[in-house]
Design an enzyme around this catalytic site. Sequence first.
Site, PDB file in Angstrom:
ATOM      1  CE  LYS A 195     -11.540  -6.997   1.910  1.00  0.00           C
ATOM      2  NZ  LYS A 195     -10.298  -6.252   1.596  1.00  0.00           N
ATOM      3  CB  SER A 250      -4.549  -6.348   4.148  1.00  0.00           C
ATOM      4  OG  SER A 250      -4.020  -5.081   3.887  1.00  0.00           O
ATOM      5  NE  ARG A 284      -2.427  -8.204  -4.240  1.00  0.00           N
ATOM      6  CZ  ARG A 284      -3.222  -8.686  -3.319  1.00  0.00           C
ATOM      7  NH1 ARG A 284      -2.783  -8.856  -2.106  1.00  0.00           N
ATOM      8  NH2 ARG A 284      -4.456  -9.016  -3.592  1.00  0.00           N
ATOM      9  CG  HIS A 300      -1.942  -1.003   1.300  1.00  0.00           C
ATOM     10  ND1 HIS A 300      -2.130  -1.774   2.420  1.00  0.00           N
ATOM     11  CD2 HIS A 300      -2.863  -1.415   0.398  1.00  0.00           C
ATOM     12  CE1 HIS A 300      -3.117  -2.618   2.208  1.00  0.00           C
ATOM     13  NE2 HIS A 300      -3.578  -2.421   0.978  1.00  0.00           N
TER      14      HIS A 300
END
Length: 158
Positions: free
Chosen positions: A40, A127, A90, A16
């Site tokens: 989440k 994360s 990514r 990040h």
Amino acid sequence: MRALFPGSFDPVTQGHQDVLRRAALLFDEVVVCVMFNSNKTGRFSIPERLDRLRAAAAGLSNVTVDSHTGGLLVDYCRRVGIDVAIRGVRHVHDLDHEIPMARMNRELAGLETLFIPADPALAHVSSTLVTGMSRLGRVPDGPVSGLLPAGGGSSEGA
């Protein structure tokens, strides 16, 4: 020009931080914003995430930190006058998830999305993985804190 770097940042990682630094080179102002994601369950409170983001953004004079817990990303962007969203990617699987959202945001509000590819040295860091590994307190080569920005917390805090 102003840009928004949204995410859950639970926790903020070196990946990040890398995307944020690179975005700060491209825009007059970058607002990094903790977004509420009803899909989440957050490990950290919003204030804790904001503090970690402020630490990760230390030294970046054109970066501000904010949060948005109600409504869509486009609602926030309309309210604060931002026309570009930054998304770090990514690998191709991230694009599979991000492109439909980018298209919808453009259709709903004219919000453009700029994809910044991950630094290859950090492309494996997420994360979710950091949180999972932190429960064990270690990663193969050392503490989980090695995946977090300086001042971003310890492995116990991840």
